[in-house]
Design a protein around this motif. Sequence first.
Motif, PDB file in Angstrom:
ATOM      1  N   ARG A   1      -2.910  10.904  -0.689  1.00  0.00           N
ATOM      2  CA  ARG A   1      -4.525  11.193  -0.388  1.00  0.00           C
ATOM      3  C   ARG A   1      -5.118  10.361  -1.401  1.00  0.00           C
ATOM      4  O   ARG A   1      -5.154  10.236  -2.460  1.00  0.00           O
ATOM      5  CB  ARG A   1      -4.272  12.800  -0.690  1.00  0.00           C
ATOM      6  CG  ARG A   1      -3.887  13.615  -0.028  1.00  0.00           C
ATOM      7  CD  ARG A   1      -4.081  15.107  -0.812  1.00  0.00           C
ATOM      8  NE  ARG A   1      -3.453  16.150   0.307  1.00  0.00           N
ATOM      9  CZ  ARG A   1      -3.950  16.814   1.148  1.00  0.00           C
ATOM     10  NH1 ARG A   1      -5.563  16.642   1.276  1.00  0.00           N
ATOM     11  NH2 ARG A   1      -3.604  17.953   1.866  1.00  0.00           N
ATOM     12  N   TYR A   2      -5.882   9.441  -0.530  1.00  0.00           N
ATOM     13  CA  TYR A   2      -6.267   8.255  -1.338  1.00  0.00           C
ATOM     14  C   TYR A   2      -7.874   8.188  -1.512  1.00  0.00           C
ATOM     15  O   TYR A   2      -8.549   7.338  -1.548  1.00  0.00           O
ATOM     16  CB  TYR A   2      -5.770   6.924  -0.431  1.00  0.00           C
ATOM     17  CG  TYR A   2      -4.496   6.848  -0.341  1.00  0.00           C
ATOM     18  CD1 TYR A   2      -3.518   6.873  -1.287  1.00  0.00           C
ATOM     19  CD2 TYR A   2      -4.082   7.107   1.247  1.00  0.00           C
ATOM     20  CE1 TYR A   2      -2.310   6.910  -0.948  1.00  0.00           C
ATOM     21  CE2 TYR A   2      -2.679   7.215   1.456  1.00  0.00           C
ATOM     22  CZ  TYR A   2      -1.828   7.000   0.297  1.00  0.00           C
ATOM     23  OH  TYR A   2      -0.510   6.763   0.563  1.00  0.00           O
ATOM     24  N   SER A   3      -8.387   9.333  -1.133  1.00  0.00           N
ATOM     25  CA  SER A   3      -9.967   9.480  -1.160  1.00  0.00           C
ATOM     26  C   SER A   3     -10.566   9.432  -2.768  1.00  0.00           C
ATOM     27  O   SER A   3     -11.707   8.518  -2.788  1.00  0.00           O
ATOM     28  CB  SER A   3     -10.462  10.784  -0.379  1.00  0.00           C
ATOM     29  OG  SER A   3      -9.905  11.960  -1.482  1.00  0.00           O
TER      30      SER A   3
ATOM     31  N   TRP B   1      -6.929   0.314  -5.515  1.00  0.00           N
ATOM     32  CA  TRP B   1      -5.751   0.247  -6.221  1.00  0.00           C
ATOM     33  C   TRP B   1      -4.931  -1.374  -5.625  1.00  0.00           C
ATOM     34  O   TRP B   1      -4.463  -1.765  -6.543  1.00  0.00           O
ATOM     35  CB  TRP B   1      -4.562   1.382  -5.942  1.00  0.00           C
ATOM     36  CG  TRP B   1      -3.265   0.981  -6.785  1.00  0.00           C
ATOM     37  CD1 TRP B   1      -2.180   0.883  -6.457  1.00  0.00           C
ATOM     38  CD2 TRP B   1      -3.547   1.322  -8.307  1.00  0.00           C
ATOM     39  NE1 TRP B   1      -1.211   0.492  -7.706  1.00  0.00           N
ATOM     40  CE2 TRP B   1      -2.019   1.032  -8.709  1.00  0.00           C
ATOM     41  CE3 TRP B   1      -4.332   1.735  -9.066  1.00  0.00           C
ATOM     42  CZ2 TRP B   1      -1.746   1.255 -10.111  1.00  0.00           C
ATOM     43  CZ3 TRP B   1      -3.915   1.904 -10.471  1.00  0.00           C
ATOM     44  CH2 TRP B   1      -2.800   1.773 -11.016  1.00  0.00           C
TER      45      TRP B   1
ATOM     46  N   THR C   1      -2.992   9.960  -5.346  1.00  0.00           N
ATOM     47  CA  THR C   1      -2.938   8.698  -4.797  1.00  0.00           C
ATOM     48  C   THR C   1      -1.310   8.182  -4.942  1.00  0.00           C
ATOM     49  O   THR C   1      -1.019   7.554  -3.897  1.00  0.00           O
ATOM     50  CB  THR C   1      -3.549   7.673  -5.761  1.00  0.00           C
ATOM     51  OG1 THR C   1      -4.909   8.130  -5.830  1.00  0.00           O
ATOM     52  CG2 THR C   1      -3.596   6.356  -5.023  1.00  0.00           C
ATOM     53  N   THR C   2      -0.768   8.296  -6.041  1.00  0.00           N
ATOM     54  CA  THR C   2       0.662   7.847  -5.974  1.00  0.00           C
ATOM     55  C   THR C   2       1.756   8.780  -5.453  1.00  0.00           C
ATOM     56  O   THR C   2       2.696   8.216  -5.408  1.00  0.00           O
ATOM     57  CB  THR C   2       1.177   7.633  -7.386  1.00  0.00           C
ATOM     58  OG1 THR C   2       1.109   8.804  -8.186  1.00  0.00           O
ATOM     59  CG2 THR C   2       0.134   6.517  -8.053  1.00  0.00           C
TER      60      THR C   2
ATOM     61  N   TYR D   1      -9.270   6.184   2.650  1.00  0.00           N
ATOM     62  CA  TYR D   1      -8.210   5.339   1.959  1.00  0.00           C
ATOM     63  C   TYR D   1      -8.951   4.563   0.803  1.00  0.00           C
ATOM     64  O   TYR D   1      -8.482   3.443   0.529  1.00  0.00           O
ATOM     65  CB  TYR D   1      -7.826   4.479   2.923  1.00  0.00           C
ATOM     66  CG  TYR D   1      -6.868   4.963   4.202  1.00  0.00           C
ATOM     67  CD1 TYR D   1      -5.643   5.257   3.632  1.00  0.00           C
ATOM     68  CD2 TYR D   1      -7.281   5.228   5.292  1.00  0.00           C
ATOM     69  CE1 TYR D   1      -4.861   5.752   4.915  1.00  0.00           C
ATOM     70  CE2 TYR D   1      -6.703   5.933   6.370  1.00  0.00           C
ATOM     71  CZ  TYR D   1      -5.344   6.192   5.904  1.00  0.00           C
ATOM     72  OH  TYR D   1      -4.520   6.958   6.875  1.00  0.00           O
TER      73      TYR D   1
ATOM     74  N   ASP E   1      -8.886  17.317   0.703  1.00  0.00           N
ATOM     75  CA  ASP E   1      -8.627  16.700  -0.551  1.00  0.00           C
ATOM     76  C   ASP E   1      -9.331  17.614  -1.754  1.00  0.00           C
ATOM     77  O   ASP E   1      -8.591  17.703  -2.778  1.00  0.00           O
ATOM     78  CB  ASP E   1      -9.218  15.420  -0.575  1.00  0.00           C
ATOM     79  CG  ASP E   1      -8.301  14.375  -0.054  1.00  0.00           C
ATOM     80  OD1 ASP E   1      -7.245  14.844   0.738  1.00  0.00           O
ATOM     81  OD2 ASP E   1      -8.566  13.144  -0.076  1.00  0.00           O
TER      82      ASP E   1
ATOM     83  N   GLY F   1      -9.335   5.057  -2.460  1.00  0.00           N
ATOM     84  CA  GLY F   1      -8.503   4.867  -3.479  1.00  0.00           C
ATOM     85  C   GLY F   1      -7.346   3.955  -3.418  1.00  0.00           C
ATOM     86  O   GLY F   1      -7.100   3.244  -4.430  1.00  0.00           O
ATOM     87  N   LEU F   2      -6.882   3.702  -2.207  1.00  0.00           N
ATOM     88  CA  LEU F   2      -5.604   3.033  -2.007  1.00  0.00           C
ATOM     89  C   LEU F   2      -6.195   1.247  -1.912  1.00  0.00           C
ATOM     90  O   LEU F   2      -5.606   0.544  -2.430  1.00  0.00           O
ATOM     91  CB  LEU F   2      -5.158   3.224  -0.560  1.00  0.00           C
ATOM     92  CG  LEU F   2      -3.779   2.523  -0.104  1.00  0.00           C
ATOM     93  CD1 LEU F   2      -2.789   2.566  -1.208  1.00  0.00           C
ATOM     94  CD2 LEU F   2      -3.415   2.993   1.240  1.00  0.00           C
TER      95      LEU F   2
ATOM     96  N   GLY G   1       0.711  -1.208   0.275  1.00  0.00           N
ATOM     97  CA  GLY G   1      -0.040  -0.007   0.116  1.00  0.00           C
ATOM     98  C   GLY G   1       0.835   1.163  -0.011  1.00  0.00           C
ATOM     99  O   GLY G   1       0.345   2.314  -0.186  1.00  0.00           O
TER     100      GLY G   1
END
Length: 293
Positions: free
Chosen positions: A239-241, A284, A234-235, A278, A211, A280-281, A112
């Motif tokens: 910030r994974y929202s 992914w 994200t990458t 999280y 965000d 989006g994480l 992650g």
Amino acid sequence: MTKPLVEIPLRGAGGEPVDLARTLNSHGVASLPPNRLDGDTLEVTLAVGRGRARTVTLAPGRRGHARVDGDANAGEVVPILRTMLRLDDDLSPFYAVAATDDDLSWAVGGAGRMLRSATLFEDVVKTICTTNCAWGGTVRMTTALVSELGPKASGGGRAFPSAAVMAETDEAFYRDVARAGYRGPYLRSLAASVAEGTTVLEELEDPELPDDEVAARLLELPGVGPYAAAHVMTTALGRYSRLILDSWTRPTYVRLAGAKRKLADKTIEQRFKRYGPYAGLAFWLYLTRDWVE
DNA sequence: CGTCCAGGTCTAC
DNA sequence: GGTAGACCTGGACGC
């Protein structure tokens, strides 16, 4: 085996474990120049100021550590490598939720962490180079930027070029060498804006910014739309929202979820809503579970 | 050879 | 605010 230049403990800010191989192979952009990725080993050439660069390797070290090798001073490369590995991020809140999800509990062992580039500018440029083209095009464009414009290290490797150098490079380079097509003017104007200080990308690192505000500012950048903003958030920004929804992730999710036909973005977003910031994480990781081992 | 499209974005309705 | 059309490039297709 010779003594490493230095060893970096593989622990996140919350004391959580960090899986080096998973981090290095966390997303496609991580394998673009100036990174050279080979399994669980990363060779990268880093700009270290005043037009100089150093090539180092990052590989599994003694238990729970990554070893760094190369002709460099530890002090000038370790902070950059720590940033790239996001070791100051705390993923333990994410792992607390993932542990309760049968599809993602495997991740708590240290998956992650999304490898980021040495600078936010580099990640934004690379992301623009992924838009509306096949992966081969992304490789062609980023390889040209690094191999033609990047500062040289002693071994011959080159780091990612600075915004200033990219800004002073004429449009013919973007058109005829990088073959960036309509992206050329985007890249050049972004570089100029960053070089002259009109755009300060580092402001986006401010944890106080919500965000939505970060996304809005990214969308103002030339060539950055909804996909690219989500990708950078994200990458690079941790910030994974937002879910990275594109021509690869959509059908991949449908396949892995065993759906019979394509799903609406909102349907996919609903599946990961329980992860809150999280989401989006989680999305992914769901898609990339089979990338390692 | 033409058409489509790949880890989209921008502009103009 | 939502939705066509254009947009560089190059590789994969169908004809």
